[in-house]
Design a protein around this motif. Structure first.
Motif, PDB file in Angstrom:
ATOM      1  N   ALA A  74       0.851  -1.201   0.000  1.00 19.77           N
ATOM      2  CA  ALA A  74       0.000   0.000   0.000  1.00 19.77           C
ATOM      3  C   ALA A  74       0.877   1.237   0.000  1.00 19.77           C
ATOM      4  N   HIS A  75       0.402   2.280  -0.649  1.00 22.91           N
ATOM      5  CA  HIS A  75       1.090   3.570  -0.625  1.00 22.91           C
ATOM      6  C   HIS A  75       1.202   4.041   0.829  1.00 22.91           C
ATOM      7  N   GLY A  76       2.339   4.591   1.190  1.00 22.33           N
ATOM      8  CA  GLY A  76       2.464   5.178   2.519  1.00 22.33           C
ATOM      9  C   GLY A  76       1.443   6.274   2.739  1.00 22.33           C
ATOM     10  N   THR A  77       1.216   7.079   1.700  1.00 26.15           N
ATOM     11  CA  THR A  77       0.246   8.169   1.824  1.00 26.15           C
ATOM     12  C   THR A  77      -1.178   7.642   1.994  1.00 26.15           C
ATOM     13  N   LEU A  78      -1.462   6.472   1.463  1.00 25.78           N
ATOM     14  CA  LEU A  78      -2.770   5.845   1.686  1.00 25.78           C
ATOM     15  C   LEU A  78      -2.909   5.470   3.157  1.00 25.78           C
ATOM     16  N   ILE A  79      -1.895   4.842   3.713  1.00 28.10           N
ATOM     17  CA  ILE A  79      -1.960   4.417   5.109  1.00 28.10           C
ATOM     18  C   ILE A  79      -2.063   5.639   6.024  1.00 28.10           C
ATOM     19  N   PHE A  80      -1.315   6.686   5.720  1.00 24.17           N
ATOM     20  CA  PHE A  80      -1.415   7.928   6.492  1.00 24.17           C
ATOM     21  C   PHE A  80      -2.840   8.471   6.440  1.00 24.17           C
ATOM     22  N   SER A  81      -3.403   8.554   5.248  1.00 24.43           N
ATOM     23  CA  SER A  81      -4.759   9.101   5.088  1.00 24.43           C
ATOM     24  C   SER A  81      -5.803   8.268   5.817  1.00 24.43           C
ATOM     25  N   VAL A  82      -5.722   6.965   5.667  1.00 25.10           N
ATOM     26  CA  VAL A  82      -6.689   6.086   6.326  1.00 25.10           C
ATOM     27  C   VAL A  82      -6.528   6.176   7.838  1.00 25.10           C
ATOM     28  N   ALA A  83      -5.293   6.156   8.312  1.00 24.09           N
ATOM     29  CA  ALA A  83      -5.039   6.220   9.760  1.00 24.09           C
ATOM     30  C   ALA A  83      -5.590   7.503  10.359  1.00 24.09           C
ATOM     31  N   VAL A  84      -5.343   8.626   9.712  1.00 20.09           N
ATOM     32  CA  VAL A  84      -5.856   9.899  10.207  1.00 20.09           C
ATOM     33  C   VAL A  84      -7.381   9.878  10.201  1.00 20.09           C
ATOM     34  N   GLY A  85      -7.965   9.377   9.141  1.00 20.25           N
ATOM     35  CA  GLY A  85      -9.418   9.283   9.067  1.00 20.25           C
ATOM     36  C   GLY A  85     -10.006   8.414  10.157  1.00 20.25           C
ATOM     37  N   MET A  86      -9.298   7.354  10.508  1.00 21.28           N
ATOM     38  CA  MET A  86      -9.787   6.453  11.560  1.00 21.28           C
ATOM     39  C   MET A  86      -9.857   7.147  12.918  1.00 21.28           C
ATOM     40  N   THR A  87      -9.049   8.178  13.112  1.00 20.13           N
ATOM     41  CA  THR A  87      -9.029   8.871  14.401  1.00 20.13           C
ATOM     42  C   THR A  87     -10.050  10.000  14.462  1.00 20.13           C
ATOM     43  N   ALA A  88     -10.670  10.317  13.350  1.00 23.90           N
ATOM     44  CA  ALA A  88     -11.576  11.467  13.266  1.00 23.90           C
ATOM     45  C   ALA A  88     -13.011  11.047  13.568  1.00 23.90           C
ATOM     46  N   ASN A  89     -13.258  10.709  14.828  1.00 23.24           N
ATOM     47  CA  ASN A  89     -14.599  10.260  15.207  1.00 23.24           C
ATOM     48  C   ASN A  89     -15.392  11.341  15.942  1.00 23.24           C
ATOM     49  N   GLU A  90     -14.756  12.489  16.192  1.00 22.70           N
ATOM     50  CA  GLU A  90     -15.427  13.611  16.846  1.00 22.70           C
ATOM     51  C   GLU A  90     -15.038  14.902  16.131  1.00 22.70           C
ATOM     52  N   ILE A  91     -15.961  15.830  16.086  1.00 16.70           N
ATOM     53  CA  ILE A  91     -15.681  17.149  15.538  1.00 16.70           C
ATOM     54  C   ILE A  91     -15.525  18.090  16.723  1.00 16.70           C
ATOM     55  N   ASN A  92     -14.287  18.496  16.980  1.00 18.53           N
ATOM     56  CA  ASN A  92     -14.015  19.399  18.088  1.00 18.53           C
ATOM     57  C   ASN A  92     -14.197  20.836  17.598  1.00 18.53           C
ATOM     58  N   GLU A  93     -15.182  21.502  18.128  1.00 22.97           N
ATOM     59  CA  GLU A  93     -15.521  22.857  17.685  1.00 22.97           C
ATOM     60  C   GLU A  93     -14.516  23.907  18.120  1.00 22.97           C
ATOM     61  N   VAL A  94     -13.607  23.554  19.046  1.00 22.00           N
ATOM     62  CA  VAL A  94     -12.676  24.547  19.579  1.00 22.00           C
ATOM     63  C   VAL A  94     -11.210  24.160  19.369  1.00 22.00           C
ATOM     64  N   ALA A  95     -10.957  23.275  18.419  1.00 18.26           N
ATOM     65  CA  ALA A  95      -9.580  22.904  18.063  1.00 18.26           C
ATOM     66  C   ALA A  95      -9.550  22.508  16.596  1.00 18.26           C
ATOM     67  N   MET A  96      -8.370  22.668  15.983  1.00 22.27           N
ATOM     68  CA  MET A  96      -8.219  22.280  14.579  1.00 22.27           C
ATOM     69  C   MET A  96      -6.801  21.785  14.333  1.00 22.27           C
ATOM     70  N   THR A  97      -6.650  21.058  13.259  1.00 22.67           N
ATOM     71  CA  THR A  97      -5.332  20.572  12.881  1.00 22.67           C
ATOM     72  C   THR A  97      -4.439  21.746  12.502  1.00 22.67           C
ATOM     73  N   TYR A  98      -3.267  21.782  13.104  1.00 19.57           N
ATOM     74  CA  TYR A  98      -2.263  22.806  12.821  1.00 19.57           C
ATOM     75  C   TYR A  98      -1.217  22.248  11.854  1.00 19.57           C
ATOM     76  N   GLY A  99      -1.093  20.909  11.852  1.00 18.52           N
ATOM     77  CA  GLY A  99      -0.162  20.263  10.927  1.00 18.52           C
ATOM     78  C   GLY A  99       0.298  18.913  11.429  1.00 18.52           C
ATOM     79  N   TYR A 100       1.108  18.265  10.619  1.00 18.45           N
ATOM     80  CA  TYR A 100       1.693  16.963  10.938  1.00 18.45           C
ATOM     81  C   TYR A 100       3.199  17.076  10.804  1.00 18.45           C
ATOM     82  N   GLU A 101       3.921  16.396  11.683  1.00 21.17           N
ATOM     83  CA  GLU A 101       5.381  16.402  11.652  1.00 21.17           C
ATOM     84  C   GLU A 101       5.911  14.990  11.854  1.00 21.17           C
ATOM     85  N   ARG A 102       7.145  14.804  11.414  1.00 16.85           N
ATOM     86  CA  ARG A 102       7.899  13.572  11.668  1.00 16.85           C
ATOM     87  C   ARG A 102       7.152  12.316  11.200  1.00 16.85           C
ATOM     88  N   LEU A 103       6.560  12.392  10.032  1.00 16.72           N
ATOM     89  CA  LEU A 103       5.856  11.255   9.447  1.00 16.72           C
ATOM     90  C   LEU A 103       6.866  10.207   8.998  1.00 16.72           C
TER      91      LEU A 103
END
Length: 148
Positions: free
Chosen positions: A58-87
């Motif tokens: 599998a593409h590394g970028t596919l695994i990254f995308s799926v993994a991030v999506g798997m963690t997105a089970n709540e919409i936090n109205e007072v926080a947002m993604t600032y970025g990703y590091e050290r992938l």
């Protein structure tokens, strides 16, 4: 689900783990089409049989995308993604592998803009054997309660 989790609400060493998700050939084909990455490592089963892993990966970028999506089970109205590091892509993921993700809060620090803080989540993606296959740091920009 909508929630409000402020900077002060995040606790160091707090963690959560997702359910599993099996990576399919369809995932790989669709990702190749979306990104234009048709490298033989992902698409050519015959060529891959001659390579060290003996199968498509599998593409590394596919695994990254799926993994991030798997963690997105709540919409936090007072926080947002600032970025990703050290992938890092530690081990290959193959068709039929099932991945799950563990997210741990590892750091909190002030942001230069008053009323905000930065929260670092360490994201670890494991296969069905418990092998670490991908990791990164997810940085959140979170509102502080004093400004709410």
């Amino acid at each position: 689900m909508f929630t409000k989790k402020y900077y002060e609400d995040y606790q160091l060493d707090e963690s959560r783990t997702t359910l599993g998700r099996t990576i399919t050939e369809t995932d790989i084909v669709m990702h190749a089409g979306q990104t234009g990455d048709f490298f033989p490592h992902h698409m050519d089963a015959v060529w891959c049989a001659t390579q060290p892993f003996k199968q498509r990966i599998a593409h590394g970028t596919l695994i990254f995308s799926v993994a991030v999506g798997m963690t997105a089970n709540e919409i936090n109205e007072v926080a947002m993604t600032y970025g990703y590091e050290r992938l890092r892509f530690i081990k290959p993921v193959f068709i039929g592998d099932t991945i799950h993700v563990k997210v741990s809060i590892t750091e909190k620090k002030e942001h230069k803009k008053p009323g905000f803080g930065l929260v670092t989540e360490y994201v670890e993606c494991f296969n069905q054997h418990g092998d670490l296959v991908m990791c990164c740091q997810h940085i959140l920009l979170a509102n502080k309660k004093e400004t709410a």
